[in-house]
Every structure is written in C-alpha cells, then in structure tokens.
Write a protein that holds these residues in place. Structure first.
Motif, mmCIF file in Angstrom:
data_model
loop_
_atom_site.group_PDB
_atom_site.id
_atom_site.type_symbol
_atom_site.label_atom_id
_atom_site.label_comp_id
_atom_site.label_asym_id
_atom_site.label_seq_id
_atom_site.Cartn_x
_atom_site.Cartn_y
_atom_site.Cartn_z
ATOM 1 N N ALA A 34 117.464 3.302 4.869
ATOM 2 C CA ALA A 34 117.084 4.123 4.292
ATOM 3 C C ALA A 34 115.694 5.086 4.791
ATOM 4 O O ALA A 34 114.947 5.953 4.213
ATOM 5 C CB ALA A 34 115.789 2.628 3.213
ATOM 6 N N ALA A 35 115.411 5.223 6.402
ATOM 7 C CA ALA A 35 114.619 6.203 6.831
ATOM 8 C C ALA A 35 114.940 7.530 6.486
ATOM 9 O O ALA A 35 114.074 8.350 6.641
ATOM 10 C CB ALA A 35 115.180 5.848 8.189
ATOM 11 N N ASP A 36 115.783 7.393 6.629
ATOM 12 C CA ASP A 36 116.843 9.470 6.364
ATOM 13 C C ASP A 36 116.315 9.806 5.430
ATOM 14 O O ASP A 36 117.292 11.044 4.906
ATOM 15 C CB ASP A 36 117.939 8.738 7.022
ATOM 16 N N LYS A 37 116.581 8.855 4.243
ATOM 17 C CA LYS A 37 116.403 9.346 2.687
ATOM 18 C C LYS A 37 114.898 9.746 2.117
ATOM 19 O O LYS A 37 114.859 10.334 1.234
ATOM 20 C CB LYS A 37 117.047 8.498 2.261
ATOM 21 N N VAL A 38 114.072 9.689 3.094
ATOM 22 C CA VAL A 38 112.782 9.504 2.547
ATOM 23 C C VAL A 38 111.352 10.654 3.439
ATOM 24 O O VAL A 38 112.436 10.486 4.688
ATOM 25 C CB VAL A 38 111.624 8.166 2.528
ATOM 26 N N PRO A 39 110.480 10.447 2.752
ATOM 27 C CA PRO A 39 109.807 11.902 4.403
ATOM 28 C C PRO A 39 109.651 11.167 5.950
ATOM 29 O O PRO A 39 109.117 10.171 5.620
ATOM 30 C CB PRO A 39 108.643 12.281 3.616
ATOM 31 N N ALA A 40 109.239 11.554 5.977
ATOM 32 C CA ALA A 40 108.597 10.856 7.690
ATOM 33 C C ALA A 40 107.667 10.505 7.159
ATOM 34 O O ALA A 40 106.270 11.093 7.120
ATOM 35 C CB ALA A 40 108.978 11.947 8.598
ATOM 36 N N GLY A 41 107.210 9.371 8.100
ATOM 37 C CA GLY A 41 105.845 8.884 7.654
ATOM 38 C C GLY A 41 105.595 7.874 6.842
ATOM 39 O O GLY A 41 105.021 6.794 6.664
ATOM 40 N N THR A 42 106.744 7.554 5.646
ATOM 41 C CA THR A 42 106.580 6.318 4.438
ATOM 42 C C THR A 42 106.950 4.947 4.804
ATOM 43 O O THR A 42 107.554 4.547 5.959
ATOM 44 C CB THR A 42 108.020 6.540 3.926
ATOM 45 N N ARG A 43 105.960 4.014 4.686
ATOM 46 C CA ARG A 43 106.074 3.122 5.396
ATOM 47 C C ARG A 43 106.540 2.338 4.270
ATOM 48 O O ARG A 43 107.823 2.029 3.335
ATOM 49 C CB ARG A 43 104.409 2.646 4.059
ATOM 50 N N THR A 83 119.421 1.424 0.949
ATOM 51 C CA THR A 83 119.465 1.642 1.810
ATOM 52 C C THR A 83 118.697 2.769 1.693
ATOM 53 O O THR A 83 118.988 4.509 1.860
ATOM 54 C CB THR A 83 121.159 2.213 2.277
ATOM 55 N N GLY A 84 117.664 3.379 0.400
ATOM 56 C CA GLY A 84 116.889 5.005 0.220
ATOM 57 C C GLY A 84 117.317 4.686 -0.857
ATOM 58 O O GLY A 84 116.934 6.192 -0.959
ATOM 59 N N ILE A 85 118.425 4.626 -1.517
ATOM 60 C CA ILE A 85 118.735 5.752 -2.588
ATOM 61 C C ILE A 85 117.925 5.518 -4.032
ATOM 62 O O ILE A 85 117.805 6.627 -4.194
ATOM 63 C CB ILE A 85 120.366 5.361 -2.677
ATOM 64 N N SER A 86 117.659 4.864 -4.360
ATOM 65 C CA SER A 86 116.668 4.245 -5.138
ATOM 66 C C SER A 86 115.959 5.499 -4.390
ATOM 67 O O SER A 86 114.860 5.788 -5.234
ATOM 68 C CB SER A 86 116.619 3.237 -5.919
ATOM 69 N N SER A 87 115.408 4.773 -3.081
ATOM 70 C CA SER A 87 113.613 5.739 -2.878
ATOM 71 C C SER A 87 113.798 6.908 -2.751
ATOM 72 O O SER A 87 113.200 7.316 -3.178
ATOM 73 C CB SER A 87 113.242 4.982 -1.148
ATOM 74 N N ALA A 88 115.020 7.566 -2.721
ATOM 75 C CA ALA A 88 114.872 8.936 -2.489
ATOM 76 C C ALA A 88 114.478 9.519 -4.117
ATOM 77 O O ALA A 88 113.948 10.637 -4.637
ATOM 78 C CB ALA A 88 116.094 9.843 -1.625
ATOM 79 N N GLY A 89 115.089 8.897 -5.025
ATOM 80 C CA GLY A 89 114.952 9.044 -6.741
ATOM 81 C C GLY A 89 113.212 9.332 -6.729
ATOM 82 O O GLY A 89 112.763 9.413 -7.422
ATOM 83 N N ILE A 90 113.090 8.144 -6.826
ATOM 84 C CA ILE A 90 111.877 8.168 -6.705
ATOM 85 C C ILE A 90 110.405 8.684 -5.936
ATOM 86 O O ILE A 90 109.976 9.542 -6.133
ATOM 87 C CB ILE A 90 110.829 6.596 -6.255
ATOM 88 N N VAL A 91 110.703 9.090 -4.366
ATOM 89 C CA VAL A 91 110.224 10.008 -4.186
ATOM 90 C C VAL A 91 110.196 11.772 -4.730
ATOM 91 O O VAL A 91 109.109 12.344 -4.519
ATOM 92 C CB VAL A 91 110.764 10.125 -2.441
ATOM 93 N N ALA A 92 111.699 12.007 -4.647
ATOM 94 C CA ALA A 92 111.693 13.031 -5.770
ATOM 95 C C ALA A 92 110.847 13.278 -6.990
ATOM 96 O O ALA A 92 110.449 14.482 -7.310
ATOM 97 C CB ALA A 92 113.111 12.909 -6.215
ATOM 98 N N HIS A 93 110.258 12.530 -7.575
ATOM 99 C CA HIS A 93 109.753 12.376 -8.861
ATOM 100 C C HIS A 93 108.222 12.345 -9.112
ATOM 101 O O HIS A 93 107.972 11.705 -9.912
ATOM 102 C CB HIS A 93 110.428 11.871 -9.706
ATOM 103 N N ASN A 94 108.168 11.212 -7.862
ATOM 104 C CA ASN A 94 106.850 10.837 -7.998
ATOM 105 C C ASN A 94 105.869 11.860 -6.447
ATOM 106 O O ASN A 94 105.124 11.284 -5.924
ATOM 107 C CB ASN A 94 106.321 9.533 -7.973
ATOM 108 N N ALA A 95 106.177 13.021 -6.145
ATOM 109 C CA ALA A 95 105.969 14.006 -5.237
ATOM 110 C C ALA A 95 103.806 13.574 -5.269
ATOM 111 O O ALA A 95 103.235 13.517 -6.529
ATOM 112 C CB ALA A 95 105.249 15.530 -5.878
ATOM 113 N N GLY A 96 103.620 13.309 -3.883
ATOM 114 C CA GLY A 96 102.029 13.052 -4.016
ATOM 115 C C GLY A 96 101.149 11.434 -4.015
ATOM 116 O O GLY A 96 100.543 11.096 -4.108
#
Length: 266
Positions: A80-89, A51-64
């Motif tokens: 998961a779509a609600d926890k990551v930036p719009a447009g994330t594949r 559901t993107g909980i781990s994905s949010a952690g990855i995004v938070a620490h890997n800007a760019g």
C-alpha cells in the motif's frame, strides 16, 4: 489455522494486487473515495486497507484530509505504501480492537473487509467508538454468488475438486449480503441514519490467466488448497478456462455487484 480467511501473507499480496485489483477493486475504490469525501472529513481512518487500492481512491477524493491506514497484515500495508503519498501513517491493527482514542476520526472507511472479521459486531462498535458524533462509517461488501457469478464458478470448481472437504474461502467474502442483518448490527452499535446503495458494475478483464491467478493465488484459498495437497497450477488453468467459456475471450467485462453502506454515528 489453514482455513484462516483473513491471512494475506507471503506471495498473496502480489497476486491480489495485480490479478484482482484491476478487475474487482479499482472502480469501487473511486466509489468509496467519493462517498467518504461527500462528508468533507478532516481525519479519515481506513481499516482493512489491503494493498492500498482503496486507499488510493480515498486519497484522490479527499485532498487535505489526514488519512491513517490500517490492516491486519503487514505484507499488505507494505504494498500500500507505493499507492499513497509519502509519510502517510500506516499501522498494523485489528479492526475489532483499534489502537486509537475515542472520537479520533470524522470518517472510517472499509472496502470489502468486514466479511473477514470473526466478530463483525466488534468491528462496528470499534468504528463507532473512534468516530466523532455525526461522523460516518463508509463500508462495502460483495453481494451474493448469485450476483457475482465469477465467484460461484470458482467455488463450484473447488467443491468439485475437493468434494469431501472443499476450501471455504469463497463463501466468506460473498457471504454477507444480508442488508437487514448489517443494518441491525450498525444500529445496535450506535449508528443512526444509514444509506444503502446496491452497485452493479461491468468489471474489465484484460486477461483470463492473470485474473485466474489472482482468484486462486491472490487470497488464502491458495493456502487452503496446499493444505489439501491440491495442484494450484491446474486450478488456475481450469478457472481461466471456465471463465472464458462463461464470458467469452478476453479482453471483456464481467458483471459484478456490491453493496455500499454509509452509517452516521448517532
């Protein structure tokens, strides 16, 4: 197949996200994200993203970084779509047969997912195939029931309730703590250097009923119970009662333990 431990569909993602996420997954999502970031990857693939909980952690620490999320269950990715930036594949994909070209990513991440693969070796080989030489596969597993007493309590109740045919789910996510087995699988699949960290944590529990809901309704054990004509409401109540008796009234913390692997592609 009623005992399919990898099928997270229907209402399961909601209970998984709200009941289990705050207790079991959020802290380790930050740990995963930091571990991935330590190698400064440009392209990251997450398998079994849930559901993107781990994905949010990855995004938070890997800007760019460019991040691609995959999971076997579309219903999980929808949350998961609600926890990551719009447009994330995002893409529905089987970690045992990834739909990506060789050497497409600098890092592959998987939080608490490899235990659900029917062919764990295939999962390792696919992770290695899509990694660049020198890329890293960061994955985590739960330690055994001995180190995660809450899971033993639930599994014991299920065995007590269905003595002739206990639902097997809670033996799956906590059944891959053999470090040497995983080390061999990784090295046989083309990984060289490994770093292995055992990570105990005091996990916060705000509400026993909410956590119990997640433990019973937030994973395929709910389908396994229904297939055995069990009473989900009664099980949720009893799980909450037994955990409260074990650990005291909420809010409180419970001890949990996981194992984090970093495997570098040779």
């Amino acid at each position: 197949m009623d005992d399919d431990a990898a099928r997270f569909q229907g209402s399961l993602p909601e209970f998984y996200d709200s009941g289990l996420g705050p207790v079991l997954f959020r802290h380790y999502a930050d740990v995963l994200g930091e571990a991935v970031a330590s190698t400064a990857p440009g392209r990251i693939l997450e398998v079994a993203a849930g559901t993107g909980i781990s994905s949010a952690g990855i995004v938070a620490h890997n800007a760019g970084a460019e991040i691609v999320l995959t999971d076997l269950n579309e219903a999980m990715l929808q949350r998961a779509a609600d926890k990551v930036p719009a447009g994330t594949r995002m893409q529905v994909a089987d970690a045992q047969a990834l739909p990506f070209k060789d050497a497409s990513f600098d890092a592959v991440a998987c939080q608490f997912g490899i235990m659900f693969l029917p062919d764990v070796g295939a999962g390792f080989r696919e992770a290695r195939r899509v990694l660049t030489d020198g890329g890293v596969y960061v994955f985590s597993v739960w330690d055994s029931h001995d180190r995660n007493r809450f899971a033993a309590v639930v599994d014991g109740l299920l065995t007590e309730t269905f003595p002739d045919d206990p639902p097997p789910f809670y033996r799956v996510p906590f059944g891959m703590s053999d470090v040497e087995r995983l080390r061999r699988l990784a090295q046989d699949s083309g990984f060289g250097t490994l770093r292995i960290d055992v990570l105990p944590h005091d996990a916060p529990v705000a509400s026993w009923p909410e956590f119990a809901d997640g433990l019973i309704r937030g994973n395929p054990v709910s389908d396994q119970v229904r297939a055995r004509s069990g009473d989900l409401d009664a099980l949720v109540r009893t799980v909450g009662e037994r955990l409260a008796a074990e650990y005291g009234p909420a809010p409180t913390t419970i001890p949990v333990q996981t194992i984090l692997f970093r495997a570098w592609a040779a």
